[in-house]
Design a protein around this motif. Structure first.
Motif, PDB file in Angstrom:
ATOM      1  N   ASN A 156      -2.724   6.329  10.395  1.00 25.32           N
ATOM      2  CA  ASN A 156      -3.634   5.568   9.546  1.00 25.32           C
ATOM      3  C   ASN A 156      -3.325   5.898   8.088  1.00 25.32           C
ATOM      4  N   HIS A 157      -4.064   5.267   7.208  1.00 21.60           N
ATOM      5  CA  HIS A 157      -3.709   5.373   5.787  1.00 21.60           C
ATOM      6  C   HIS A 157      -3.965   6.770   5.212  1.00 21.60           C
ATOM      7  N   ARG A 199       1.025   3.942  -3.093  1.00 20.24           N
ATOM      8  CA  ARG A 199       0.848   5.381  -2.880  1.00 20.24           C
ATOM      9  C   ARG A 199       2.012   6.163  -3.504  1.00 20.24           C
ATOM     10  N   VAL A 218       3.601   7.793   4.613  1.00 20.58           N
ATOM     11  CA  VAL A 218       3.238   6.378   4.606  1.00 20.58           C
ATOM     12  C   VAL A 218       3.704   5.738   5.917  1.00 20.58           C
ATOM     13  N   TRP A 219       3.215   4.521   6.139  1.00 21.52           N
ATOM     14  CA  TRP A 219       3.499   3.761   7.355  1.00 21.52           C
ATOM     15  C   TRP A 219       5.006   3.648   7.564  1.00 21.52           C
ATOM     16  N   MET A 240       0.830  -1.205   0.000  1.00 14.22           N
ATOM     17  CA  MET A 240       0.000   0.000   0.000  1.00 14.22           C
ATOM     18  C   MET A 240       0.866   1.256   0.000  1.00 14.22           C
TER      19      MET A 240
END
Lengths: 377, 377
Positions: free
Chosen positions: A233-234, A142, A239-240, A138
């Motif tokens: 969160n997304h 992105r 990004v994470w 994910m």
């Protein structure tokens, strides 16, 4: 009164799928080499990092080596378990709690996993079957969507690290791949192909720490930091994993009295997936935001480049036995700073950095991150 | 420069089979009570003790309380995991690494176990199906054989601790049993009957530690020690667990500057099985060798006796959620030393002792033992 702390010796097992060996055998390789390297026959305490090791695994592997009767503490901090053990061992020496401490990381994954690690089903990610590769995918998707990286740049990280691993006889995998071959390998979690994902690995790694005495082979711990994640969160701006690495690195640089990460000569960072290394080099401040992929493609982060990252081959190639990874990174940087890294040596490396982050707890920007700055003798 | 360290607040969940609750709910109860008790809303770092908690469990339960972004380290040290978390939190405050630290113990066993814990099958005990009750039963059988205890004296420990638990509303089980009833309960591992074995439990317990400032409700950590086991087998001079408790207690008394364990007014010790409490009171030096069973039968270790042991009901009655047990013991002694233990209060208690030991790794005299000495405000 506090002590300056040094790494006196390091050791690792081979890394790879080794289901026929057990954790005792893997730990033996790492500890024997580290003790020999440090010129010691005993230590005063042991911290052991492991994620999936069963209860008592630390005492069990140490018993087999006759290391008994001293304090032993097992720690778990996701992929940063090994570097957490290192951080705790460092603190114990720094404060004079113990004089000589072993930090050991162990993990046997080939006997525990068929595929990817799935988060707990008490988390939404776990309930929906969103395994770790999907979480990284994910982030990669992105990046592609924003134009912050191209598929070819993602692949360039894999090409580079697999080529580095050609010079690392302990690595699980290595090879001279092209960008096209990486992109053509089996799709795991779009856009991450097989060669962009770290393998299932077994291994152990160890470091003996003690007071810095100015010895000619002592690698000094210049500074380190440990953090846990904050809510994420997304929809977050990054990004994470970006923010926790950025903040932990800032803490570590401050602890080391360093103004700029660009002063670091060689780095081992958490490249569980290609996008992970790209995000990390940006979060560390080594490259500009959005330039991580391009930097890899240009060769800036390759051996011979301005900022060599993962000369060992990284998690992508050396392998990623979770609890052992952080100490495998410490071992690699120790060898680099001692000019002992052979064909993968970064010439004249004086300052090294280790970064490990990991997690997978929903709504958190990583369970933990550790950044360590090491200095040549 | 080092700080004197105090327990500023403690809290626990209820103890018992609570499969319908999860670790988040159990941890919430313990942490909320400990924070309220300490009068704090945040801490600087957290150590979490758990044995069977899944990877990331610490971050997961803390996330649910909004405790994020600070260093979190999960430790495993068998039954001493909770007291190991306490020991590490203590060290962090003592050395000034952090000012205020949470030590948390969590374990949900009812959803993980049908019966007794079996050692790993890489150990001979595990391969032969020799579960933990059987290991303790062998110690009990040896005591009976040597005449160092009688079946009635073993049962007296259970009678005492279940009676103590009548005054502990958080306990899993309690009851006014007779020696005959204890001996007549179902045989688990000869000579240990059901009422002589700790139950399968779920629970959490917590302590907030900080510098001692002389506050009227601060329980000072007078001294503590942590050890791992040395080689031991069934031909050893003492039964399993004796030597590690003896040696750890000696270390802790020395650290506390205490000459004699008889100065201690109240104790919480590791009575996973009745024989365990008997061996422990002897190993601590509280009673003479071979007098542990008789001391229990005489009431010396009961509330109102010379050396009250396990006023909470102990593991036998309060319950034994492994990682939480050590901190549940810390909580009980904290309440005792503050004169807040209600109907189970040991009058005028000024010095308290917590002892936790556990293991099950073949050829080792326990994985770990922690002994903590606490002092009234």
């Amino acid at each position: 009164m506090t002590n300056a702390v040094a790494v006196h010796g390091v050791g690792t097992s081979h890394f790879g799928r080794q289901p026929e060996r057990d954790l005792v055998a893997l730990a033996w390789d790492a500890v024997h080499e580290a003790f020999t390297d440090a010129g010691v026959e005993e230590v005063d305490a042991v911290w052991v990092g492991t994620v999936f090791g069963p209860p008592g695994v630390a005492q069990r592997v140490l018993r087999a080596m006759g290391i008994t009767g001293i304090p032993v503490i097992t720690v778990e901090n996701a992929c940063a378990s090994g570097t957490t053990a290192f951080a705790e061992a460092h603190e114990a020496v720094r404060t004079g709690r113990y004089e000589r401490v072993l930090a050991l990381g162990i993990e046997q994954m080939s006997t525990a996993f068929d595929g990817a690690i799935t988060p707990e089903d008490t988390d939404p990610e776990g309930r929906t079957g969103l395994a770790l590769p999907a979480l990284y995918a994910m982030a990669a998707a992105r990046y592609l969507h924003l134009g912050a990286a191209t598929p070819e740049q993602l692949a360039a990280v894999s090409v580079k690290n697999h080529a580095h691993a050609l010079h690392n006889p302990r690595a699980q995998y290595s090879g001279r791949y092209t960008v096209e071959e990486v992109l053509a390998s089996r799709m795991i979690a779009d856009p991450l192909t097989l060669l962009q994902c770290c393998p299932t690995s077994d291994g152990a790694a160890a470091a003996v720490l003690g007071p810095a005495t100015g010895g000619s082979r002592e690698v000094r711990v210049r500074g380190l930091a440990l953090r846990s994640g904050v809510p994420w969160n997304h929809a977050s701006p990054h990004v994470w994993g970006h923010d926790i690495v950025r903040d932990t690195a800032a803490d570590a640089l401050a602890a080391a009295g360093l103004a700029d990460v660009a002063d670091v000569d060689v780095l081992e960072v958490h490249d569980a997936f290609t996008i992970g290394e790209i995000v990390t080099t940006e979060a560390l401040g080594l490259v500009k935001p959005g330039d991580g992929g391009a930097a890899a493609a240009r060769g800036d982060t390759a051996l011979g480049g301005a900022h060599p990252v993962n000369p060992s081959g990284g998690l992508l190639s050396r392998g990623h036995p979770l609890g052992a990874t952080g100490l495998a990174q410490i071992a690699e940087i120790t060898w680099q700073l001692r000019d002992e890294a052979g064909a993968r040596q970064v010439e004249g490396a004086r300052l090294g950095l280790v970064e490990t982050m990991g997690g997978g707890v929903s709504v958190l920007d990583g369970n933990a991150c550790v950044v360590v700055l090491l200095e040549a003798p």
